[in-house]
Design a protein around this motif. Structure first.
Motif, PDB file in Angstrom:
ATOM      1  N   ALA A  31       0.824  -1.222   0.000  1.00 51.78           N
ATOM      2  CA  ALA A  31       0.000   0.000   0.000  1.00 51.78           C
ATOM      3  C   ALA A  31       0.854   1.266   0.000  1.00 51.78           C
ATOM      4  O   ALA A  31       0.411   2.317   0.449  1.00 51.78           O
ATOM      5  N   PHE A  63      -5.272   1.675  -8.735  1.00 55.20           N
ATOM      6  CA  PHE A  63      -5.038   2.360  -7.474  1.00 55.20           C
ATOM      7  C   PHE A  63      -5.598   3.775  -7.533  1.00 55.20           C
ATOM      8  O   PHE A  63      -5.719   4.365  -8.602  1.00 55.20           O
ATOM      9  N   ARG A  66      -4.552   8.189  -1.679  1.00 52.74           N
ATOM     10  CA  ARG A  66      -5.174   8.839  -0.522  1.00 52.74           C
ATOM     11  C   ARG A  66      -4.048   9.299   0.407  1.00 52.74           C
ATOM     12  O   ARG A  66      -3.539   8.512   1.209  1.00 52.74           O
ATOM     13  N   ARG A  69      -0.833   7.091   1.042  1.00 52.28           N
ATOM     14  CA  ARG A  69      -1.191   5.691   0.818  1.00 52.28           C
ATOM     15  C   ARG A  69      -1.845   5.491  -0.539  1.00 52.28           C
ATOM     16  O   ARG A  69      -2.455   6.401  -1.097  1.00 52.28           O
ATOM     17  N   GLU A  71      -4.693   3.226  -2.357  1.00 49.62           N
ATOM     18  CA  GLU A  71      -5.832   2.371  -2.068  1.00 49.62           C
ATOM     19  C   GLU A  71      -6.327   1.749  -3.365  1.00 49.62           C
ATOM     20  O   GLU A  71      -6.329   2.385  -4.421  1.00 49.62           O
ATOM     21  N   GLN A  77      -9.034  -4.343  -6.481  1.00 51.63           N
ATOM     22  CA  GLN A  77      -9.314  -5.400  -5.511  1.00 51.63           C
ATOM     23  C   GLN A  77      -9.574  -6.723  -6.215  1.00 51.63           C
ATOM     24  O   GLN A  77      -9.103  -7.786  -5.776  1.00 51.63           O
TER      25      GLN A  77
END
Length: 314
Positions: A31, A63, A66, A69, A71, A77
């Protein structure tokens, strides 16, 4: 002709760059681009280029940033789920080949509802418990989580006391491995003398399963037929917690006796009455596979042998 077919297959396989996928996999688990670049021993800019190439190939961003990071997007996913399965299979392949020529341990991964009876799980797994040739992995979770793990080949069997909704694409099979009567289970000090079932239900506060349970549906219908208004001490969907509350004498539990088998044996709990017409079915859910795990067959066969009616597959 064979050469042409091989060339076409090779072209299809080359559509996905597994090196890019591996870079994505590391970044997704870290991450953090800088940490992933350090782990992979590549520059951050080079790693960014590889990820963009994979995104271009898949046609979706993987991706979103944020702060510091990274996410995963929904597509990210999904890609990570596949990547986890792909690289886990690769590691399993390496392990299998390294063990070639030696007695190797077979891996069996069981997923069980977090609320499921531990006694039931232990009974089902008895044929492989303590087997030096079996590497057993036990996972727990919600039914939805476990079914996703089954469909992505991360577990071999799901143990549950409820059946997932079937769709047109469902490829799994449900085997009924145990059908248990449901009883009123109370502490040894609970009085059950001189009363019928109506009296017991009126006399004691009850520990009931949650309202989405099949057992609860059956119990509510029984209470209506008997014309009884019950006092509810607690509604609990976790069998281990209901077992604990019954031992603490918080109320009388509506449970299959197998859940509290040890307590019934040592006398700390006792069966006050069997609830007529109510039972709980425990099931093993499997997915049809091209290369089935023989340990799955072993467990299902052993379970069938202990049941008078065999295994009922739906």
């Amino acid at each position: 002709m064979k050469n042409q077919l091989f060339y076409k297959q090779e072209q299809m396989a080359a559509k996905l760059n597994y090196n890019h996928l591996y870079y994505f996999w590391v970044v997704a688990h870290e991450a953090h681009l800088t940490r992933a670049a350090g782990k992979l021993c590549v520059s951050q800019s080079a790693l960014s280029v590889q990820i963009r190439k994979l995104e271009d190939q898949l046609g979706h961003p993987l991706f979103e940033r944020r702060g510091r990071r990274l996410e995963l997007t929904e597509a990210g996913q999904m890609t990570l789920d596949y990547a986890d399965a792909i690289f886990a299979a690769g590691n399993e392949l390496l392990g299998t080949l390294r063990e070639a020529g030696r007695v190797s341990r077979r891996r069996l991964t069981i997923g069980a509802l977090a609320t499921l009876s531990r006694n039931l799980q232990r009974q089902f797994l008895a044929p492989v418990l303590g087997d030096a040739d079996v590497s057993l992995v036990l996972r727990s979770g919600s039914l939805n989580e476990l079914m996703q793990a089954l469909e992505s080949h991360n577990v071999d069997i799901v143990l549950a006391n409820q059946v997932p909704l079937r769709t047109d694409t469902s490829a799994w099979t449900v085997f009924d491995i145990e059908q248990q009567p449901v009883s009123l289970i109370g502490a040894a000090s609970r009085d059950s003398a001189g009363g019928d079932l109506r009296h017991l239900l009126r006399q004691h506060p009850l520990l009931l399963p949650s309202r989405d349970s099949g057992v609860r549906t059956g119990f509510d219908a029984l209470a209506v037929r008997l014309g009884v208004q019950v006092e509810i001490a607690a509604e609990v969907d976790d069998m281990a917690m209901m077992r604990l509350l019954a031992r603490e004498n918080i109320g009388v539990a509506v449970l299959p006796p197998i859940v509290v088998r040890d307590e019934l044996r040592d006398g700390s709990l006792r069966e006050l009455a069997v609830l007529p017409g109510i039972s709980e079915t425990f099931s093993a859910i499997t997915l049809e596979r091209r290369f089935p795990n023989p340990l799955v067959t072993r467990l299902l066969s052993a379970s069938a042998a202990t049941r008078k009616d065999g295994v009922a597959a739906r």
